[in-house]
Each structure stands twice: as C-alpha cells, then as structure tokens.
Scaffold this active site. Structure first.
Site, PDB file in Angstrom:
ATOM      1  CD  GLN A 126      63.449 -28.081  -3.911  1.00 47.82           C
ATOM      2  OE1 GLN A 126      62.738 -28.074  -4.914  1.00 47.82           O
ATOM      3  NE2 GLN A 126      63.588 -27.027  -3.146  1.00 47.82           N
ATOM      4  CE1 TYR A 128      65.235 -28.012   0.413  1.00 49.24           C
ATOM      5  CE2 TYR A 128      63.684 -26.186   0.398  1.00 49.24           C
ATOM      6  CZ  TYR A 128      64.977 -26.658   0.530  1.00 49.24           C
ATOM      7  OH  TYR A 128      65.986 -25.774   0.772  1.00 49.24           O
ATOM      8  CB  SER A 129      57.336 -31.584  -1.179  1.00 50.29           C
ATOM      9  OG  SER A 129      57.302 -30.225  -1.550  1.00 50.29           O
ATOM     10  CD  GLU A 244      61.733 -24.083  -5.779  1.00 47.46           C
ATOM     11  OE1 GLU A 244      61.933 -24.092  -4.557  1.00 47.46           O
ATOM     12  OE2 GLU A 244      61.086 -24.948  -6.393  1.00 47.46           O
ATOM     13  CG  ASN A 379      50.722 -18.430  -6.272  1.00 48.71           C
ATOM     14  OD1 ASN A 379      51.892 -18.810  -6.224  1.00 48.71           O
ATOM     15  ND2 ASN A 379      50.138 -18.031  -7.387  1.00 48.71           N
ATOM     16  CD  GLU A 380      46.503 -20.646  -2.395  1.00 49.06           C
ATOM     17  OE1 GLU A 380      47.582 -21.224  -2.583  1.00 49.06           O
ATOM     18  OE2 GLU A 380      45.588 -20.593  -3.238  1.00 49.06           O
TER      19      GLU A 380
END
Length: 395
Positions: A126, A128-129, A244, A379-380
């Site tokens: 992946q 993405y980041s 995901e 999670n934030e």
C-alpha cells in the site's frame, strides 16, 4: 437481530472446522500458536490451499472468484480460523485492492489483476502514507504528471508494510493542485520493477523488519493503470480505508489472545495464589472481556446490516478493536512479570523455567502492537470522523 446462529450456520461452522482440521498445515498452526512471525513462504502456502478450496477471497462475489459468503459466514470462518491457528491472509490484495477493483476497476483491470491476486502471482503493498501525510492523508505530495500515455511519478511513501515481499504497489498520487487537498488525488497501480523505484527497510523498535520507505524518481506508469477517474481518487481512498479498518478490529484475534491471557494468569502466582484469583487483576480481565463481548456483538450487528462499503461503523470498530488488543497485550505483560522484559525472544524460547514458548515473544508483540492505534488512520482521526458524522458535518 437474532444473535443465535441458525442450524444452517452451525452446519457451515462445522464444515469450516473440518476443513481447517484436515488441511491447515500443522507446522504453520504451531508457529501461529507460539506467536512466531509467519514468513512469505508459509503465507503463500496457506493462501494456495485456501484458493484451491475457493475460500481465499472471503468478501468477493463468486463472479470474481470469491466465496460469495454472507457476513455471518465470513465471521464464522474468521473465528474458526483464529481458533485453529491459521495465519492471517495478506490483506492488501485480497481485502483492500480487490474490493476497489471490483467497485471501480475497468473490466480489463478486473480480468487481469483479480485472478493474479487469487493465484498468488502478485503480492501487493500500500502506497498511502508519506512523511507529513499520515493521519492527514489528504496533504500527500507525491506527484504524477501526465506525459502522453504515461504518468511520471516523483515522491516518497513510507510505512509500506511488507513491501519487501511485494511486486506491486497501489498508490495515491497528486495529479492536480487545484481545489481542496482532497481533490486532485488519483489512485494508480504501479509495478515495483519499474525503473526509478527504490525501497529501503525501516527497523522497528522490537527488532523486526515489517515496514519500508519507497522512493519514486521519474517513474513512468501507463495511464491504463489509473483506477477510476483522474483526480477522483479520494473517494476510492475512503472506500479502501473502510475495508482496512474493519479488518483491523480483529475480533477473532483478540478472543484468542484473551484465552492465552487467562492461561498465563492461571499459571502465574502472586502472594501465594494464582494471579487470575487476584481480585484486582480478575477485575481487569473481566472489564476487557466485557468490552470484547460488546464489540463482537457490534461487529455482528454491523455485518448483518452491511451493504456495500463499510461506513463510519468501521471507525468505531477500529478504535475499540485496537484499544482492546493493546489492553490485552498490557495485561499479558503484567501477568508475565520479569519474563515480559524486552529480552530477545530467541533467548527465552526453550527456557521453560522462565517462560513458556508461547509467551517468549510477548515483549515483541507488546511493542509491535503499539502501532495498532496509529495505522489505518489514527484513533484520534477516527474519533473526529465519528464526531462529524454524529453532528451532521460534512467536509
């Protein structure tokens, strides 16, 4: 909904358990039960067995080679697989790119890539980041400039999980700087053998090599590798992330981790009695067990109501699932006491006087799983998504 499984669903569960008992290689199951890392060869061996049975792509329609199972069947399979010690299948092709291609790909892309995912011809990772674009994914800066029938890609991706095993990468790239950050992003498929790509390993705190940096320098990718419309990749990105995050919840994995935690607590002694009989520790186990039971029911309810791509419920499952699993890891660390110190697993394995083999890798698991509340969208960020949904806000 009715939380009791029907006779047909119980029969299906029994069929799955028989298959796992007959076909899951014992050496692989033993590694899983001991908490060892499963390498590429074992992963591919197990996925080939599942593909021969037609049980590899749990969520895909039968028209594309999937099981066609309903959500409850997928849940029952997942639970049985964790109990038996089956390794997880690699999600990037099966659970992330596959649904994207089925929903947004051209017939040519579906006909070419989906069979290759099932047959193990392609191992996807992946893209993405990026440095500066992790939780704030929309700020990504890797560019893809159009040059005739190709895009020319320049930039950097990071935290690319298992990229060292992959031969393909799906990427979010910026194809326009106009409008809001979410606009001007496209989703492209890239062959990692293309000139101009360099992959560098990132060593993790627990000593493993699981993630990588990927650098792109004048990498030419055919325009035919664009999925969906140019500059409309944000929609695809959100669709993929929903799948995901649902997988990250890991209900089956947490249930098996809870079983092992209770075994450790039963065999550990504090102040002359089993740790599991200590009122404070028992209360901590009970609290996380209640949370896990509630998440399991929520997961079942969500699956029974699922239509198409997972919605904001995926964010809720991701938050709760990762917090529960990290709590279980923390309780295991406390139960093991000095044996949970971050010694190399190799130094502990076989030393049963100090710690059982299945717990020798506890420190590595504890440190590695600190990532759970960060990846797949921290999670934030998930809490922000839920807040906006409950307040009716839209971006």
């Amino acid at each position: 909904m009715n939380f009791e499984f029907s006779p047909e669903e119980r029969a299906f569960q029994a069929e799955v358990e028989r298959f796992l008992a007959d076909h899951l290689p014992r050496d692989i199951a033993e590694k899983v039960h001991r908490g060892e890392s499963i390498g590429k060869a074992d992963t591919e061996r197990w996925q080939a067995i599942l593909n021969d049975k037609g049980w590899l792509a749990l969520t895909w329609p039968t028209a594309f080679g999937g099981t066609g199972w309903d959500p409850v069947q997928q849940y029952l399979y997942d639970e049985a697989a964790w109990r038996a010690g089956a390794p997880r299948t690699i999600p990037f092709g099966l659970n992330m790119l596959g649904p994207v291609l089925i929903a947004f790909g051209t017939p040519e892309q579906q006909g070419h890539y989906l069979p290759r995912i099932l047959n193990g011809d392609d191992w996807w990772c992946q893209g993405y980041s990026e440095p500066g674009a992790g939780s704030d994914l929309a700020s990504l800066r890797t560019r893809a400039d159009r040059d005739g029938d190709h895009y020319v890609i320049n930039g950097q991706k990071t935290w690319t999980t298992l990229g060292q095993h992959a031969n393909k990468i799906f990427c979010l790239v910026r194809t326009s700087s106009e409008g809001k950050p979410q606009e001007g992003i496209s989703f492209v498929l890239v062959d990692l053998d293309t000139p101009g790509i360099e992959m560098r390993p990132i060593k993790l705190i627990e000593g493993g090599h699981e993630v990588n940096e990927v650098f792109f320098t004048d990498v030419r990718v055919p325009v035919a590798n664009l999925v969906g419309e140019e500059n409309k990749g944000w929609t695809i990105a959100k669709f993929l992330l929903g799948h995901e995050r649902t997988g990250i919840a890991g209900v089956g994995l947490s249930r098996q981790t809870l079983v092992k935690l209770k075994e450790v607590a039963a065999s550990s002694r504090r102040n002359g009695r089993a740790l599991i009989d200590d009122p404070l520790f028992a209360a901590r186990i009970a609290e996380v067990e209640i949370d896990l039971a509630a998440m399991m029911i929520t997961n079942l309810r969500m699956l029974s109501q699922a239509q198409g791509s997972p919605g904001p419920e995926a964010s809720m499952l991701k938050i709760k699932g990762t917090v529960i699993h990290q709590t279980l890891n923390d309780l295991a660390r406390r139960a093991l006491g000095p044996a949970a110190a971050p010694f190399p697993a190799e130094a502990l394995a076989g030393n049963h006087a100090l710690v059982d083999d299945t717990q020798a890798r506890n420190a590595a698991r504890y440190f590695n799983n600190r990532k759970l509340s960060i990846f797949g969208g921290s999670n934030e960020i998930q809490r922000n998504i839920l807040t906006k949904m409950t307040q009716g806000a839209r971006r």
